[in-house]
Motif scaffolding. Structure first.
Motif, PDB file in Angstrom:
ATOM      1  N   ILE A 139       0.862  -1.181   0.000  1.00 42.13           N
ATOM      2  CA  ILE A 139       0.000   0.000   0.000  1.00 42.13           C
ATOM      3  C   ILE A 139       0.898   1.231   0.000  1.00 42.13           C
ATOM      4  O   ILE A 139       2.099   1.143   0.313  1.00 42.13           O
ATOM      5  CB  ILE A 139      -0.950   0.000   1.222  1.00 42.13           C
ATOM      6  CG1 ILE A 139      -2.144   0.943   1.003  1.00 42.13           C
ATOM      7  CG2 ILE A 139      -0.206   0.356   2.509  1.00 42.13           C
ATOM      8  CD1 ILE A 139      -3.268   0.772   2.026  1.00 42.13           C
ATOM      9  N   SER A 140       0.356   2.377  -0.336  1.00 45.04           N
ATOM     10  CA  SER A 140       1.144   3.610  -0.365  1.00 45.04           C
ATOM     11  C   SER A 140       1.654   3.964   1.025  1.00 45.04           C
ATOM     12  O   SER A 140       0.947   3.835   2.024  1.00 45.04           O
ATOM     13  CB  SER A 140       0.288   4.763  -0.892  1.00 45.04           C
ATOM     14  OG  SER A 140       0.928   6.009  -0.667  1.00 45.04           O
ATOM     15  N   ARG A 141       2.896   4.465   1.079  1.00 47.30           N
ATOM     16  CA  ARG A 141       3.457   4.898   2.360  1.00 47.30           C
ATOM     17  C   ARG A 141       2.747   6.152   2.891  1.00 47.30           C
ATOM     18  O   ARG A 141       2.885   6.503   4.046  1.00 47.30           O
ATOM     19  CB  ARG A 141       4.957   5.156   2.227  1.00 47.30           C
ATOM     20  CG  ARG A 141       5.374   6.261   1.321  1.00 47.30           C
ATOM     21  CD  ARG A 141       6.894   6.461   1.380  1.00 47.30           C
ATOM     22  NE  ARG A 141       7.629   5.267   0.953  1.00 47.30           N
ATOM     23  CZ  ARG A 141       8.222   4.430   1.803  1.00 47.30           C
ATOM     24  NH1 ARG A 141       8.185   4.637   3.113  1.00 47.30           N
ATOM     25  NH2 ARG A 141       8.864   3.380   1.333  1.00 47.30           N
ATOM     26  N   HIS A 142       1.962   6.809   2.034  1.00 46.53           N
ATOM     27  CA  HIS A 142       1.218   7.991   2.473  1.00 46.53           C
ATOM     28  C   HIS A 142      -0.161   7.639   3.024  1.00 46.53           C
ATOM     29  O   HIS A 142      -0.914   8.530   3.425  1.00 46.53           O
ATOM     30  CB  HIS A 142       1.061   8.971   1.310  1.00 46.53           C
ATOM     31  CG  HIS A 142       2.356   9.455   0.741  1.00 46.53           C
ATOM     32  ND1 HIS A 142       3.254  10.214   1.461  1.00 46.53           N
ATOM     33  CD2 HIS A 142       2.914   9.264  -0.488  1.00 46.53           C
ATOM     34  CE1 HIS A 142       4.312  10.483   0.707  1.00 46.53           C
ATOM     35  NE2 HIS A 142       4.134   9.919  -0.484  1.00 46.53           N
ATOM     36  N   SER A 152       6.017   4.022  -3.046  1.00 45.89           N
ATOM     37  CA  SER A 152       6.256   5.436  -3.333  1.00 45.89           C
ATOM     38  C   SER A 152       6.078   5.671  -4.825  1.00 45.89           C
ATOM     39  O   SER A 152       6.155   4.739  -5.637  1.00 45.89           O
ATOM     40  CB  SER A 152       7.672   5.843  -2.915  1.00 45.89           C
ATOM     41  OG  SER A 152       7.858   5.727  -1.530  1.00 45.89           O
ATOM     42  N   ASP A 153       5.862   6.908  -5.200  1.00 45.21           N
ATOM     43  CA  ASP A 153       5.725   7.269  -6.600  1.00 45.21           C
ATOM     44  C   ASP A 153       6.964   6.825  -7.379  1.00 45.21           C
ATOM     45  O   ASP A 153       8.096   7.055  -6.958  1.00 45.21           O
ATOM     46  CB  ASP A 153       5.556   8.785  -6.730  1.00 45.21           C
ATOM     47  CG  ASP A 153       5.184   9.209  -8.130  1.00 45.21           C
ATOM     48  OD1 ASP A 153       4.085   8.873  -8.577  1.00 45.21           O
ATOM     49  OD2 ASP A 153       6.012   9.889  -8.777  1.00 45.21           O
ATOM     50  N   GLY A 154       6.745   6.143  -8.491  1.00 50.07           N
ATOM     51  CA  GLY A 154       7.855   5.675  -9.307  1.00 50.07           C
ATOM     52  C   GLY A 154       8.299   4.256  -9.012  1.00 50.07           C
ATOM     53  O   GLY A 154       9.101   3.682  -9.769  1.00 50.07           O
ATOM     54  N   ARG A 167       1.982   5.310  -9.583  1.00 54.10           N
ATOM     55  CA  ARG A 167       1.823   6.758  -9.735  1.00 54.10           C
ATOM     56  C   ARG A 167       0.981   7.252  -8.561  1.00 54.10           C
ATOM     57  O   ARG A 167      -0.148   6.781  -8.373  1.00 54.10           O
ATOM     58  CB  ARG A 167       1.134   7.106 -11.056  1.00 54.10           C
ATOM     59  CG  ARG A 167       1.958   6.759 -12.288  1.00 54.10           C
ATOM     60  CD  ARG A 167       1.344   7.347 -13.549  1.00 54.10           C
ATOM     61  NE  ARG A 167       2.187   7.114 -14.710  1.00 54.10           N
ATOM     62  CZ  ARG A 167       2.177   7.854 -15.826  1.00 54.10           C
ATOM     63  NH1 ARG A 167       1.331   8.890 -15.914  1.00 54.10           N
ATOM     64  NH2 ARG A 167       2.979   7.583 -16.826  1.00 54.10           N
ATOM     65  N   ASN A 168       1.506   8.164  -7.798  1.00 53.73           N
ATOM     66  CA  ASN A 168       0.728   8.754  -6.705  1.00 53.73           C
ATOM     67  C   ASN A 168      -0.411   9.577  -7.287  1.00 53.73           C
ATOM     68  O   ASN A 168      -0.182  10.463  -8.117  1.00 53.73           O
ATOM     69  CB  ASN A 168       1.602   9.643  -5.829  1.00 53.73           C
ATOM     70  CG  ASN A 168       2.523   8.852  -4.913  1.00 53.73           C
ATOM     71  OD1 ASN A 168       2.368   7.647  -4.749  1.00 53.73           O
ATOM     72  ND2 ASN A 168       3.488   9.534  -4.323  1.00 53.73           N
ATOM     73  N   THR A 169      -1.645   9.288  -6.851  1.00 56.23           N
ATOM     74  CA  THR A 169      -2.812  10.044  -7.317  1.00 56.23           C
ATOM     75  C   THR A 169      -3.695  10.422  -6.136  1.00 56.23           C
ATOM     76  O   THR A 169      -4.853   9.995  -6.035  1.00 56.23           O
ATOM     77  CB  THR A 169      -3.611   9.228  -8.356  1.00 56.23           C
ATOM     78  OG1 THR A 169      -3.809   7.890  -7.872  1.00 56.23           O
ATOM     79  CG2 THR A 169      -2.893   9.177  -9.689  1.00 56.23           C
TER      80      THR A 169
END
Length: 289
Positions: A139-142, A152-154, A167-169
């Motif tokens: 899952i996203s770190r954010h 993370s993005d990328g 891709r962070n959205t």
């Protein structure tokens, strides 16, 4: 067919016909197959996504699965050679279905990934880890949630010779990501971009301006033929394209100011499972499991 497309295809048609005349039927058949696919790619702007569905399915095992209570789509992708698989947005109640399918297809689940911390259902990632040895959650770190892999993005999630690029959205939540196949033929957009819609922005760190920017810079920048696979649909739709959403999405074709006003006046009810789902999803779906 327009003149530009005809002009581009004439030399290729002539080449295929020469192969057939020379008796090389196998190469001629392959050539006609490529011509068919190429012509349909030219037509994406006019007739949508069906050809790209066939094309994408040629190099990767792909299944779109549905959970009717939360109207959630779960996506299974796998490499035919290595049998390594990725599962996107699994739902707790359908874990047994997913495990059965993975077993039937002879796959090894490498990663179970959530596009964000869901508010309308409990994720199945925690239970999948218990049932399928070696599975990692992501899952996203954010997102503020726990998982084995913090994206993370990328970043890329690899499975065999294939990959999903991150891709962070953000905008629906801070931790929303869109997962794009390496050839940019498919994008799994979570709740950021839905078919003719988008995720709400009135809770869980939601921000309409951020969502608008995310979609326009990170999703609408993909090729027009790229297939859009959202985390939910409530009208029986299964897939769209970047081209279609850029042209027909009733919210995201508006100006930023109009979009913010639309999102501020949706007056949607609170998600029925939010008080249970969010705490559970922050710990990989293992709350009370």
């Amino acid at each position: 067919m327009n003149s530009a497309v005809l002009k581009g295809l004439k030399p290729a048609v002539a080449y295929v016909l020469r192969l057939r005349a020379a008796g090389d039927s196998r190469k001629a058949l392959d050539g006609f197959t490529q011509l068919y696919r190429g012509w349909n790619l030219q037509k994406v702007g006019e007739r949508g996504y069906s050809a790209r569905m066939e094309h994408a399915g040629g190099g990767v095992i792909f299944r779109q699965l549905f959970e009717p209570v939360s109207c959630t789509y779960t996506y299974l992708l796998a490499d035919p050679g290595s049998k390594e698989a990725v599962l996107i947005d699994p739902v707790l109640e359908t874990v047994d279905r997913d495990v059965k399918l993975i077993d039937e297809l002879g796959l090894k689940l490498k990663v179970a990934v959530n596009t964000h911390c869901h508010a309308d259902h409990i994720t199945g990632t925690g239970l999948l880890k218990k049932k399928l040895y070696g599975t990692k959650s992501a899952i996203s770190r954010h997102s503020g949630a726990k998982a084995d892999i913090m994206l993370s993005d990328g970043d890329s999630i690899t499975f065999g010779k294939h990959c999903l690029n991150v891709r962070n959205t953000p905008g629906h939540t801070d931790g929303c990501v869109t997962l794009v196949t390496g050839d940019q033929s498919m994008a799994f957009t979570g709740d950021a971009l839905l078919i003719r819609g988008c995720g709400r922005t009135d809770f869980q760190q939601g921000c309409s301006k951020t969502l608008y920017n995310s979609v326009h810079t990170q999703i609408f920048s993909l090729p027009g033929h790229c297939l859009i696979y959202p985390a939910h649909d409530y009208k029986g739709q299964t897939v769209s394209t970047v081209y279609e959403e850029k042209k027909f999405n009733p919210r995201l074709t508006k100006s930023l100011e109009e979009f913010v006003k639309i999102m501020a006046n949706l007056n949607l009810p609170k998600p029925a499972k939010i008080d249970v789902a969010v705490p559970a999803n922050l710990v990989c779906g293992l709350h009370d499991v």
